[in-house]
Write a protein that holds these residues in place. Structure first.
Motif, PDB file in Angstrom:
ATOM      1  N   PHE A 116       0.998  -1.273  -0.120  1.00 55.50           N
ATOM      2  CA  PHE A 116      -0.009   0.020   0.013  1.00 55.50           C
ATOM      3  C   PHE A 116       0.940   1.199   0.023  1.00 55.50           C
ATOM      4  CE2 PHE A 116      -3.643  -2.621   1.703  1.00 55.50           C
ATOM      5  CZ  PHE A 116      -4.389  -2.091   0.775  1.00 55.50           C
ATOM      6  N   ILE A 117       1.867   1.272   0.850  1.00 59.63           N
ATOM      7  CA  ILE A 117       2.795   2.418   0.983  1.00 59.63           C
ATOM      8  C   ILE A 117       3.467   2.797  -0.381  1.00 59.63           C
ATOM      9  CG2 ILE A 117       4.964   3.227   2.003  1.00 59.63           C
ATOM     10  CD1 ILE A 117       3.898   2.261   4.507  1.00 59.63           C
ATOM     11  N   ASN A 120       0.577   3.963  -2.953  1.00 57.93           N
ATOM     12  CA  ASN A 120      -0.072   5.390  -2.675  1.00 57.93           C
ATOM     13  C   ASN A 120       0.871   6.443  -2.512  1.00 57.93           C
ATOM     14  OD1 ASN A 120      -2.803   4.345  -2.689  1.00 57.93           O
ATOM     15  ND2 ASN A 120      -2.280   3.479  -0.725  1.00 57.93           N
ATOM     16  N   GLY A 121       2.034   5.969  -2.008  1.00 54.84           N
ATOM     17  CA  GLY A 121       3.411   6.945  -1.966  1.00 54.84           C
ATOM     18  C   GLY A 121       3.683   7.257  -3.377  1.00 54.84           C
ATOM     19  N   LEU A 123       1.378   7.364  -5.983  1.00 52.01           N
ATOM     20  CA  LEU A 123       0.714   8.067  -6.564  1.00 52.01           C
ATOM     21  C   LEU A 123       0.736   9.624  -5.983  1.00 52.01           C
ATOM     22  CD1 LEU A 123      -2.146   7.926  -8.058  1.00 52.01           C
ATOM     23  CD2 LEU A 123      -3.242   7.443  -6.197  1.00 52.01           C
ATOM     24  N   TYR A 229      -1.379   1.730  -9.691  1.00 56.39           N
ATOM     25  CA  TYR A 229      -1.917   0.426  -9.141  1.00 56.39           C
ATOM     26  C   TYR A 229      -2.000  -0.799  -9.956  1.00 56.39           C
ATOM     27  CZ  TYR A 229      -4.053   3.386  -5.675  1.00 56.39           C
ATOM     28  OH  TYR A 229      -4.176   4.368  -4.809  1.00 56.39           O
ATOM     29  N   ILE A 233      -2.805  -6.063  -9.089  1.00 54.72           N
ATOM     30  CA  ILE A 233      -3.597  -6.980  -9.695  1.00 54.72           C
ATOM     31  C   ILE A 233      -2.812  -8.128 -10.466  1.00 54.72           C
ATOM     32  CG2 ILE A 233      -4.280  -5.954 -11.928  1.00 54.72           C
ATOM     33  CD1 ILE A 233      -7.054  -7.375 -10.442  1.00 54.72           C
TER      34      ILE A 233
END
Lengths: 304, 349
Positions: A116-117, A120-121, A123, A229, A233
């Motif tokens: 996640f980091i 989103n980091g 992004l 992202y 997936i």
């Protein structure tokens, strides 16, 4: 009919190559540490971005260079950068937990959160606009018997097979590979035999991250739109591919990637493409329910 | 010491209902009095939903010691089922036509709609429960992830319920209820359902059945040898867990009034996981506490936008490094404050 089949076969080989290379990274780390490195998909994503920046820089500053040399340089530098990221994650997040002897689950959660980091980091730092991967050398289309092949497709498939061959050689015929297999076999006896556990683990992370780097460059070249992202997936799916093949065995992970690639391409050939995930996952669920250890995995007996 | 015990045993007061009922009444009073605005009401509803989610996932991941990471999928099943039921029965929609029942009956039948979603989600849980007979650990984790992906992409492909565009119309049911009596119905039912599920899980885990579920975590093979029907336990644990997730999903759908499959993807499941591990595995009060803390954190950090999703994972990583057992470990509130014990303990324990 035959040419369509052949065309789909090549598409599946290319698509499966990406899954295979990422699945090998999962498999290596799992084999040595018994850790599902959920951040691996995002390491792959970061590799794409590293490759993007490095290739753009080269194309901007060394404009006269021939494509293959830029490609080679990008490959090497991306592998170094991605290995650095993998090692950083291992050092900062996994090793302290290992030293404390924390439960495996806590390491898995840490891995999930690192993913996640990274997403989103990325992004937050680079913004939401998706980027276009630069062309390093022109696309050449070969036509024969109604099948069209691009040079990219051939490079992807050949590189994946070569990478697997090299990895197989390292794991099965070198001293450090023997040590890796030993760690996977019995983690507690290893330090007693004078094998430096941490060095082996470091090496494993370098191998896995380098494979992700190779996959990242090739993916960027084949599907040139990058977004933060993209790793999630494809990472999950590659992981599932590794499990179907039998995680903990590199042959299994490699084959599992291709199996998943074939399933997806076949589904897309006959159904609307939105059914791809659905059918692929249902088949995987069935395989796992029937043969929980995957095709090449060995069932472990539990001691009471 | 002896005296203290007799004193404790004489009291036999169970304060749970009083505390929760009192709290709910106070909140209701504040809402009706206009002290709490719409925004805080929404946050309270999300707290309630998250309590159900984290407590129900705790059955599988905490008490049973498996690693399920597809909770969002069951939430999706519950959300869609109850939304469709609610639109079918109580509202006039272009797709399902006239309401089958008078819309005002939603006041009484609304909980049944939500429970219906929970029941369907519980049966969806079988999809994970049955493979879990043979499979453990990482492989079971994959099956749960795969199940989550399957539910999401299934609904994405079902065009008649909106596909990836989502599904809406549940707010009309809420308005129909508010026409009958001007009460904050979603808030009331969220509080009722979250309280009931905490009770249900507490009772389940204290029963012999619950001990059987815990025994799977400690040692599955030994449990089986001692005569615990582990397959049975797994079915019950997974079904209760996914059923409650479905109830949470139904409430979520009616609070938002709009759902689409991608709001129940693996990110949602990860949120649930974060709440369970933040609170501590196998601690019910930990789950409740962490649901409150987590929802609150999300709201406080809303202005940070995307950075929020860097800071929350970072906090969890730090938590794993320095306090891996979560906020509460496997203890309950009563273990930390023993003086509370007489008020919360059941007589027969």
């Amino acid at each position: 009919m035959f040419s369509t089949l052949l065309q789909n076969l090549f598409n599946a080989l290319q698509w499966g190559s990406f899954y295979s290379m990422i699945a090998l990274g999962y498999c290596l780390v799992y084999g040595v540490l018994r850790l599902i490195n959920f951040a691996h998909g995002d390491i792959f994503m970061m590799a794409c971005y590293f490759a993007f920046f490095i290739a753009s820089w080269f194309l901007g500053n060394l404009a006269g260079m021939p494509g293959p040399i830029i490609f080679g340089l990008t490959m090497i530098l991306t592998m170094v950068a991605t290995s650095g990221l993998g090692l950083f994650i291992e050092r900062v997040a996994y090793r302290p937990l290992r030293k404390k002897g924390a439960h495996r689950l806590y390491v898995v959660i840490t891995a999930l959160m690192l993913g996640f980091i990274l997403e989103n980091g990325n992004l937050a730092v680079l913004g939401a606009s998706s980027r276009r991967f630069p062309d390093m050398f022109g696309k050449i289309v070969f036509q024969f018997a109604g099948v069209s092949l691009t040079n990219y497709k051939i490079i992807v498939i050949v590189t994946a097979v070569l990478a697997f061959a090299l990895l197989n050689l390292i794991v099965n015929s070198t001293k450090i590979g023997m040590a890796m297999r030993a760690v996977s076999y019995d983690k507690f006896a290893i330090p007693l035999m004078g094998i430096p556990l941490n060095r082996i683990i470091t090496f494993t992370f370098i191998l896995g991250s380098s494979l992700a780097a190779v996959a990242g460059i090739l993916f960027g070249m084949s599907y040139p739109v990058l977004d933060p992202y993209m790793g999630m997936i494809i990472g999950w799916k590659a992981f599932i591919a590794a499990v179907v093949g039998g995680i903990g065995d590199i042959k299994g992970a490699f084959l599992g990637g291709f199996i998943l690639g074939f399933i997806e391409i076949i589904v897309v050939a006959f159904f609307p493409s939105s059914y791809k995930d659905l059918i692929a996952f249902v088949i995987l669920l069935v395989i796992l329910s029937v043969k929980p250890t995957g095709f090449f995995g060995v069932a472990k007996s539990t001691k009471i | 010491m002896d005296n203290a015990i007799t004193l404790v045993n004489k009291k036999h007061i169970n304060l749970w209902p009083a505390v929760l009922g009192g709290g709910a009444l106070i909140i209701l009073g504040l809402v009706l009095g206009g002290v709490i605005n719409q925004y805080i009401q929404t946050v309270l509803m999300f707290i309630g939903i998250n309590i159900i989610l984290s407590a129900s996932l705790n059955i599988v991941n905490g008490y049973m010691g498996e690693f399920s990471c597809g909770h969002g999928g069951f939430m999706l099943v519950g959300a869609y089922t109850s939304s469709i039921l609610s639109v079918l029965f109580f509202t006039k929609s272009p797709w399902l036509g006239a309401p089958l029942l008078p819309p005002s009956s939603a006041v009484f039948l609304f909980p049944l709609v939500i429970i219906g979603g929970g029941i369907v989600a519980a049966f969806a849980g079988l999809l994970v429960a049955i493979p879990s007979f043979k499979t453990r650990d990482d492989y079971l984790a994959i099956i749960t992830i795969a199940a989550n992906f399957i539910f999401v992409s299934l609904v994405n492909n079902l065009e008649f319920i909106g596909g990836s565009r989502g599904f809406m119309g549940m707010k009309t049911t809420i308005y129909a209820m508010e026409d009958v009596a001007d009460l904050p119905f979603t808030l009331i039912w969220t509080m009722v359902f979250s309280t009931l599920s905490v009770f249900l899980i507490r009772r389940l885990m204290r029963s012999t059945f619950g001990k059987g579920i815990s025994s799977i975590r400690h040692d599955e093979i030994s449990a089986e040898i001692m005569g615990v029907n582990t397959n049975n336990m797994k079915i019950v644990a997974f079904m209760v867990s996914s059923g409650l997730a479905g109830i949470a999903g139904g409430l979520f759908a009616h609070v938002l009034g709009f759902i689409n499959p991608s709001s129940f993807n693996i990110m949602k499941s990860t949120e649930c996981l974060v709440m369970v591990y933040l609170g501590g595995m196998g601690s019910l009060s930990g789950s409740v506490l962490s649901a409150v803390v987590f929802t609150f954190l999300l709201e406080v950090m809303r202005p940070l936008q995307i950075l929020k999703w860097v800071i929350i994972p970072l906090m969890l990583i730090l938590l794993m490094q320095f306090r891996p057992e979560g906020l509460m470990g496997n203890r309950e509130l009563t273990d930390i404050f023993p003086k509370l014990k007489p008020y919360f303990k059941r007589r027969d324990l």
